[in-house]
Write a protein that holds these residues in place. Structure first.
Motif, mmCIF file in Angstrom:
data_model
loop_
_atom_site.group_PDB
_atom_site.id
_atom_site.type_symbol
_atom_site.label_atom_id
_atom_site.label_comp_id
_atom_site.label_asym_id
_atom_site.label_seq_id
_atom_site.Cartn_x
_atom_site.Cartn_y
_atom_site.Cartn_z
ATOM 1 N N GLU A 1 14.635 88.565 21.395
ATOM 2 C CA GLU A 1 13.558 89.553 21.271
ATOM 3 C C GLU A 1 12.486 89.073 20.296
ATOM 4 N N ALA A 2 12.926 88.399 19.237
ATOM 5 C CA ALA A 2 11.947 87.853 18.282
ATOM 6 C C ALA A 2 11.067 86.809 18.968
ATOM 7 N N ALA A 3 11.683 85.981 19.798
ATOM 8 C CA ALA A 3 10.901 84.959 20.518
ATOM 9 C C ALA A 3 9.892 85.617 21.451
ATOM 10 N N ALA B 1 8.517 88.406 20.976
ATOM 11 C CA ALA B 1 7.463 88.975 20.114
ATOM 12 C C ALA B 1 6.632 87.884 19.435
ATOM 13 N N GLY B 2 6.929 86.616 19.747
ATOM 14 C CA GLY B 2 6.143 85.528 19.185
ATOM 15 C C GLY B 2 6.635 85.031 17.845
ATOM 16 N N ARG B 3 7.855 85.470 17.478
ATOM 17 C CA ARG B 3 8.411 85.026 16.199
ATOM 18 C C ARG B 3 9.567 84.053 16.473
ATOM 19 N N GLY B 4 9.263 82.785 16.465
ATOM 20 C CA GLY B 4 10.304 81.762 16.607
ATOM 21 C C GLY B 4 10.728 81.535 18.038
ATOM 22 N N ARG B 5 11.887 80.877 18.163
ATOM 23 C CA ARG B 5 12.401 80.540 19.485
ATOM 24 C C ARG B 5 13.766 81.190 19.672
ATOM 25 N N ASP C 1 17.479 87.264 18.422
ATOM 26 C CA ASP C 1 16.674 86.032 18.416
ATOM 27 C C ASP C 1 15.787 85.967 19.662
#
Ligand code: NDP
Length: 333
Positions: A290-292, A294-298, A288
């Motif tokens: 790393e996704a944040a 990368a600009g995907r979610g929080r 989660d």
């Protein structure tokens, strides 16, 4: 993602290094510690290519994208602030700091620098907790009336150090365990508790800090929350219960670091087992994060979540210390 570990800690060794490496492209590039010998030993033991005692030098090393802070609690603030100033994304252990002011400063600094700042509250990453939250949100138990958190455990011998005898390092069951309850309760209820009463004690392990605490919290919607936290209970088991007008949820054995335990929903229709995914909690938390980045979610728990869990824990400790009801000060968050 290429990580720098700040702190040659047990949590890094037991869970976080493996979580970081489990994700595609994940690597642990370096570890820093207050002791050269400990850093060298840790690096050798966990095949980390570089180690040192100079945080600024480590932050300047090429390629480091993210920093995981898992030192003792009193060091989190300065180390995270240095990482943020160096433009790194930061995953910081709970409690974020020793005071609300420290924690708030970390979150605001990250916002100003434009980096992701997250708190490593692992329980909200668990499949079990996510299944409970979904059931509550879907109205399976109706209007929530109360919540009980059973988090009285036995601190394993290899962790029986600063948590039990060093208030300056942030020891005590309240900054260690109540702070996790605070995040978990907020996660399930979707609201921020407003007032607490509490008592704390030393029941066999604590030396100068509390090793047990019971507290009762109220929320804006009127939910009553009871939290029982301890380092001294060998056989109590852990879990949480959420009781509503149309049903009750019993999560047994789920206040842990492992994807274990069982969830039961009891309604007028009878009893049913609630299924959940048993993936690794910490890997999910890093994913989660790393996704944040990368600009995907929080992140699963962001900086504000960490400020709020600390605010609740501080209010619990003050309520227990003073013997008075405490209103929770969230410091503007
Ligand atoms: P440890 O006691 O294992 O490590 C904390 C620090 O103590 C290390 O950074 C290290 O300092 C120092 N240290 C480690 N081993 C030794 C030793 N043998 N002798 C002297 N000093 C040593 O703590 P934990 O890993 O249990 O906790 C670290 C942080 O992580 C805490 O903030 C805690 O609240 C949090 N935590 C979070 C969990 C979660 O699930 N989110 C679970 C467990 C802990 P140095 O950096 O200088 O080497």
């Amino acid at each position: 993602m290429k990580w720098l570990l700040v702190g040659a800690s047990t949590i890094a060794a037991e869970y976080m290094i493996w979580a970081m490496r489990a994700l595609p492209g994940g690597s642990v590039a370096q570890v820093t510690s207050g002791s050269a010998a400990r850093a060298a030993d840790f690096a050798a033991r966990y095949q980390i290519p570089a180690w040192g005692t100079d945080l600024d030098a480590a932050l300047a090393a090429p390629g480091i994208e993210a920093v995981y802070v898992s030192s003792t609690n009193e060091k989190h603030h300065a180390q995270a602030m240095a990482a943020i100033a160096a433009g790194k994304h930061v995953l910081c252990e709970k409690p974020l700091g020793m005071s609300l002011a420290e924690a708030g400063e970390m979150v605001r600094a990250a916002e100003a620098r434009g980096v992701v700042f997250a708190t490593n509250h692992h329980l909200r990453c668990a499949g079990s907790h996510r299944a409970i939250r979904a059931a509550v949100a879907q109205g399976r138990i109706g209007r929530v009336l109360s919540m009980r958190v059973h988090h009285a455990v036995h601190l394993p011998p290899h962790l029986q150090g600063w948590r039990l005898n060093d208030p300056a390092a942030g020891g005590g069951v309240i900054p260690d365990i109540t702070v996790h309850d605070a995040d978990t309760v907020r996660f399930h209820l979707g609201e921020d508790p407003v007032e607490v009463v509490a008592q704390m004690t030393q029941s066999g392990l604590g030396q100068g800090v509390e090793d047990s605490c019971m507290s009762v919290w109220s929320t804006p919607s009127g939910v009553q929350v009871f939290a029982h936290d301890s380092f001294t209970h060998r056989f109590a088991g852990c879990g949480l219960e959420i009781h509503g007008t149309e049903g009750s949820i019993f999560g047994r054995g789920i206040m842990t670091q492992k994807p274990v335990g069982e969830i039961e929903l009891v309604t007028a229709a009878g009893r049913e087992r609630v299924p959940y995914s048993n993936y690794d909690l910490y890997t999910q938390g890093v994913a989660d994060f790393e996704a944040a980045v990368a600009g995907r979610g929080r992140p699963a728990a962001d900086g504000a979540d960490g400020v709020k869990s600390l605010a609740i824990a501080l209010a619990v400790r003050e309520a227990a210390r003073s013997g008075t009801r405490q209103r929770i000060d969230y410091g503007g968050f």
